[in-house]
Scaffold this motif. Sequence first.
Motif, PDB file in Angstrom:
ATOM      1  N   LYS A 262       1.035  -1.249   0.095  1.00  0.00           N
ATOM      2  CA  LYS A 262      -0.092  -0.208  -0.086  1.00  0.00           C
ATOM      3  C   LYS A 262       0.870   1.261   0.078  1.00  0.00           C
ATOM      4  O   LYS A 262       0.590   2.066  -0.956  1.00  0.00           O
ATOM      5  CB  LYS A 262      -0.762  -0.074   1.068  1.00  0.00           C
ATOM      6  N   GLU A 263       1.845   1.285   1.001  1.00  0.00           N
ATOM      7  CA  GLU A 263       2.797   2.394   0.934  1.00  0.00           C
ATOM      8  C   GLU A 263       3.585   2.655  -0.588  1.00  0.00           C
ATOM      9  O   GLU A 263       3.696   3.621  -0.730  1.00  0.00           O
ATOM     10  CB  GLU A 263       3.774   2.229   2.104  1.00  0.00           C
ATOM     11  N   ALA A 264       3.918   1.185  -0.797  1.00  0.00           N
ATOM     12  CA  ALA A 264       4.673   1.523  -2.263  1.00  0.00           C
ATOM     13  C   ALA A 264       3.976   2.217  -3.127  1.00  0.00           C
ATOM     14  O   ALA A 264       4.445   2.818  -4.263  1.00  0.00           O
ATOM     15  CB  ALA A 264       5.190   0.056  -2.662  1.00  0.00           C
ATOM     16  N   GLY A 265       2.366   2.251  -3.117  1.00  0.00           N
ATOM     17  CA  GLY A 265       1.601   2.954  -4.178  1.00  0.00           C
ATOM     18  C   GLY A 265       1.703   2.544  -5.532  1.00  0.00           C
ATOM     19  O   GLY A 265       0.866   2.870  -6.509  1.00  0.00           O
ATOM     20  N   LYS A 266       2.297   1.335  -5.682  1.00  0.00           N
ATOM     21  CA  LYS A 266       2.162   0.589  -7.079  1.00  0.00           C
ATOM     22  C   LYS A 266       0.940   0.006  -7.698  1.00  0.00           C
ATOM     23  O   LYS A 266       0.588  -0.007  -8.567  1.00  0.00           O
ATOM     24  CB  LYS A 266       3.397  -0.399  -7.034  1.00  0.00           C
ATOM     25  N   LEU A 267       0.307  -0.422  -6.329  1.00  0.00           N
ATOM     26  CA  LEU A 267      -0.927  -1.353  -6.651  1.00  0.00           C
ATOM     27  C   LEU A 267      -2.155  -0.520  -6.153  1.00  0.00           C
ATOM     28  O   LEU A 267      -2.100   0.215  -5.016  1.00  0.00           O
ATOM     29  CB  LEU A 267      -0.959  -2.661  -5.783  1.00  0.00           C
ATOM     30  N   SER A 268      -3.157  -0.460  -7.040  1.00  0.00           N
ATOM     31  CA  SER A 268      -4.460   0.233  -6.474  1.00  0.00           C
ATOM     32  C   SER A 268      -5.026  -0.444  -5.581  1.00  0.00           C
ATOM     33  O   SER A 268      -4.898  -1.586  -5.237  1.00  0.00           O
ATOM     34  CB  SER A 268      -5.270   0.497  -7.657  1.00  0.00           C
ATOM     35  N   ASP A 269      -6.158   0.173  -4.581  1.00  0.00           N
ATOM     36  CA  ASP A 269      -6.767  -0.739  -3.755  1.00  0.00           C
ATOM     37  C   ASP A 269      -7.469  -1.884  -4.522  1.00  0.00           C
ATOM     38  O   ASP A 269      -7.391  -2.980  -3.715  1.00  0.00           O
ATOM     39  CB  ASP A 269      -7.749   0.263  -2.882  1.00  0.00           C
ATOM     40  N   ALA A 270      -8.083  -1.562  -5.681  1.00  0.00           N
ATOM     41  CA  ALA A 270      -8.810  -2.849  -6.070  1.00  0.00           C
ATOM     42  C   ALA A 270      -8.080  -4.020  -6.336  1.00  0.00           C
ATOM     43  O   ALA A 270      -8.157  -5.124  -6.287  1.00  0.00           O
ATOM     44  CB  ALA A 270      -9.534  -2.195  -7.331  1.00  0.00           C
ATOM     45  N   GLU A 271      -6.873  -3.556  -6.827  1.00  0.00           N
ATOM     46  CA  GLU A 271      -5.672  -4.637  -7.127  1.00  0.00           C
ATOM     47  C   GLU A 271      -5.180  -5.429  -5.759  1.00  0.00           C
ATOM     48  O   GLU A 271      -5.166  -6.576  -5.667  1.00  0.00           O
ATOM     49  CB  GLU A 271      -4.439  -4.001  -7.727  1.00  0.00           C
ATOM     50  N   LEU A 272      -5.093  -4.549  -4.662  1.00  0.00           N
ATOM     51  CA  LEU A 272      -4.762  -5.332  -3.256  1.00  0.00           C
ATOM     52  C   LEU A 272      -5.829  -6.419  -2.898  1.00  0.00           C
ATOM     53  O   LEU A 272      -5.701  -7.395  -2.302  1.00  0.00           O
ATOM     54  CB  LEU A 272      -4.431  -4.219  -2.292  1.00  0.00           C
ATOM     55  N   LYS A 273      -7.214  -5.736  -3.165  1.00  0.00           N
ATOM     56  CA  LYS A 273      -8.473  -6.377  -2.936  1.00  0.00           C
ATOM     57  C   LYS A 273      -8.272  -8.073  -3.830  1.00  0.00           C
ATOM     58  O   LYS A 273      -8.648  -9.146  -3.365  1.00  0.00           O
ATOM     59  CB  LYS A 273      -9.786  -5.857  -3.083  1.00  0.00           C
ATOM     60  N   LYS A 274      -8.285  -7.905  -5.012  1.00  0.00           N
ATOM     61  CA  LYS A 274      -8.197  -8.924  -6.055  1.00  0.00           C
ATOM     62  C   LYS A 274      -7.279  -9.879  -5.539  1.00  0.00           C
ATOM     63  O   LYS A 274      -7.171 -11.219  -5.510  1.00  0.00           O
ATOM     64  CB  LYS A 274      -7.902  -8.358  -7.241  1.00  0.00           C
ATOM     65  N   LEU A 275      -5.837  -9.255  -5.169  1.00  0.00           N
ATOM     66  CA  LEU A 275      -4.656 -10.380  -4.821  1.00  0.00           C
ATOM     67  C   LEU A 275      -5.148 -10.906  -3.405  1.00  0.00           C
ATOM     68  O   LEU A 275      -4.725 -12.322  -3.333  1.00  0.00           O
ATOM     69  CB  LEU A 275      -3.483  -9.508  -4.455  1.00  0.00           C
ATOM     70  N   ALA A 276      -5.843 -10.392  -2.395  1.00  0.00           N
ATOM     71  CA  ALA A 276      -6.036 -11.186  -1.298  1.00  0.00           C
ATOM     72  C   ALA A 276      -7.134 -12.521  -1.601  1.00  0.00           C
ATOM     73  O   ALA A 276      -6.960 -13.559  -1.297  1.00  0.00           O
ATOM     74  CB  ALA A 276      -7.007 -10.083  -0.300  1.00  0.00           C
ATOM     75  N   VAL A 277      -8.118 -12.134  -2.447  1.00  0.00           N
ATOM     76  CA  VAL A 277      -9.027 -13.097  -2.926  1.00  0.00           C
ATOM     77  C   VAL A 277      -8.155 -14.215  -3.845  1.00  0.00           C
ATOM     78  O   VAL A 277      -8.383 -15.326  -3.607  1.00  0.00           O
ATOM     79  CB  VAL A 277     -10.123 -12.582  -3.890  1.00  0.00           C
ATOM     80  N   TYR A 278      -7.286 -13.736  -4.455  1.00  0.00           N
ATOM     81  CA  TYR A 278      -6.472 -14.724  -5.498  1.00  0.00           C
ATOM     82  C   TYR A 278      -5.765 -15.552  -4.574  1.00  0.00           C
ATOM     83  O   TYR A 278      -5.780 -16.902  -4.734  1.00  0.00           O
ATOM     84  CB  TYR A 278      -5.755 -13.806  -6.494  1.00  0.00           C
ATOM     85  N   VAL A 279      -4.981 -14.815  -3.711  1.00  0.00           N
ATOM     86  CA  VAL A 279      -4.265 -15.808  -2.682  1.00  0.00           C
ATOM     87  C   VAL A 279      -5.262 -16.934  -2.054  1.00  0.00           C
ATOM     88  O   VAL A 279      -5.029 -17.867  -1.759  1.00  0.00           O
ATOM     89  CB  VAL A 279      -3.246 -14.862  -1.784  1.00  0.00           C
ATOM     90  N   TYR A 280      -6.288 -16.265  -1.251  1.00  0.00           N
ATOM     91  CA  TYR A 280      -6.996 -17.143  -0.668  1.00  0.00           C
ATOM     92  C   TYR A 280      -7.479 -18.248  -1.425  1.00  0.00           C
ATOM     93  O   TYR A 280      -7.662 -19.698  -0.846  1.00  0.00           O
ATOM     94  CB  TYR A 280      -8.335 -16.229  -0.160  1.00  0.00           C
ATOM     95  N   LYS A 281      -7.694 -18.269  -2.579  1.00  0.00           N
ATOM     96  CA  LYS A 281      -8.133 -19.161  -3.673  1.00  0.00           C
ATOM     97  C   LYS A 281      -7.203 -20.088  -4.070  1.00  0.00           C
ATOM     98  O   LYS A 281      -7.576 -21.073  -4.626  1.00  0.00           O
ATOM     99  CB  LYS A 281      -9.012 -18.540  -4.585  1.00  0.00           C
ATOM    100  N   PHE A 282      -5.898 -19.871  -3.460  1.00  0.00           N
ATOM    101  CA  PHE A 282      -4.939 -20.908  -3.774  1.00  0.00           C
ATOM    102  C   PHE A 282      -5.464 -22.154  -3.046  1.00  0.00           C
ATOM    103  O   PHE A 282      -4.798 -23.359  -3.430  1.00  0.00           O
ATOM    104  CB  PHE A 282      -3.546 -20.573  -3.392  1.00  0.00           C
ATOM    105  N   GLY A 283      -6.462 -21.949  -2.058  1.00  0.00           N
ATOM    106  CA  GLY A 283      -6.653 -23.400  -1.693  1.00  0.00           C
ATOM    107  C   GLY A 283      -6.546 -23.401  -0.060  1.00  0.00           C
ATOM    108  O   GLY A 283      -7.293 -24.154   0.709  1.00  0.00           O
ATOM    109  N   GLY A 284      -5.516 -22.191   0.366  1.00  0.00           N
ATOM    110  CA  GLY A 284      -5.339 -22.633   1.884  1.00  0.00           C
ATOM    111  C   GLY A 284      -6.360 -21.316   2.752  1.00  0.00           C
ATOM    112  O   GLY A 284      -6.146 -21.341   4.025  1.00  0.00           O
TER     113      GLY A 284
END
Length: 302
Positions: A262-284
């Motif tokens: 978030k601090e690095a500012g490279k990713l938008s809020d939407a992208e950070l949320k997407k990544l959380a869902v994406y990682v969650y869906k790895f199965g763990g």
Amino acid sequence: MSEKHDAPGIPTTGHVWDDDLADLTNPPPKWWMLGLAASALFCVVYFIYYPSFPISSTGSFTKGIGGWTAIKEMEADKGEVDAVRGKFETRLKGLTPAAILADSELTEYVKRSGKVLFGDNCAACHGQNGIGTHDKQGLFAPILNDDDWLYGGKIEEIHASIENGRQGMMMAGKDMLSATEIDTLANAVAKGQPNATPLFAEKGCTGCHGPDGKGIQAMGSANLTDKVWRFDSSVEGIKYTISYGVNSGDPKARVAVMPNFKEAGKLSDAELKKLAVYVYKFGGGQADAPAASKAPEAGVAK
Ligand code: HEC
Ligand code: HEC
């Protein structure tokens, strides 16, 4: 060579073989001639309508009267894709990661579109699909596709890890502990029974790893009883970890830093949320509901 052949009266090209195999001068069938004319006409029209003919060696060419270019066609295609994506992206923006997860259509979209995002930003440390890099690069980034979590596997916890970064800290023990004490502790930890020695509590290890040695998620302190290893499972390796600590500032310390995206500012809020869902869906990813229903698996690397 003679003029004898099966179709007397039709002139030959003069080629006759074995006396009766002759090359006649019959015109080709009409349908064939029409086809030939039509394809010639098609070529002319195509050449005029589309960019076609090179004019000079510098790469200029006839542009065609239709105005078609490969770039325009690509942009039109991209426009279609963007329109489909746009709908999902707009819906995503207003939702929490948990709400995205509850919507199967959005989750499916994130599972497919998150691959590039994860590949570009995370895979260097965590491996493609979160399978880990097995410390080939010494980055000590945990595997993300198992159900073993340092900081928790609920969707909000994963989101927080990605947004704010993580950096566990364990101080170097070499100045507080004698060589024998380090040895005793390392041997107990290697067996997955840190409390086998009273030193574990006496020397304050329980303060971070918990009275049972199972780790405290708020601190990201590793579970020392599950035989799942962050760094090194050998007694020597464990002695090293205890001696120099983790992110302790000691020049020999083990370093394990999850950047703050978030601090690095490279990713938008939407992208950070997407990544959380994406990682969650790895199965763990872990559901909020009955937390204690699933026994932790031992013997897998973190
Ligand atoms: C520079 C290497 C690096 C990069 C890049 C990186 N991570 Fe990490 N990540 C780490 C390390 C190291 C940790 C563990 C931190 C610790 O031990 O305290 C970690 C921890 C995590 C955790 C917590 C895991 C747990 O067990 O609780 C999640 C989730 C995570 N990373 C996701 C991501 C995502 C998503 C990205 C891409 C946006 C990413 N990481 C990029 C190194 C990295
Ligand atoms: C200030 C809190 C703190 C204290 C005190 C502490 N630890 Fe840790 N320890 C951690 C954290 C946090 C990690 C995980 C770091 C990471 O993964 O980034 C860790 C990791 C470890 C590991 C590595 C585990 C693995 O999976 O590779 C060992 C071994 C360990 N600690 C042993 C000890 C022992 C023995 C003591 C007592 C002498 C001790 N720790 C005291 C915070 C602490």
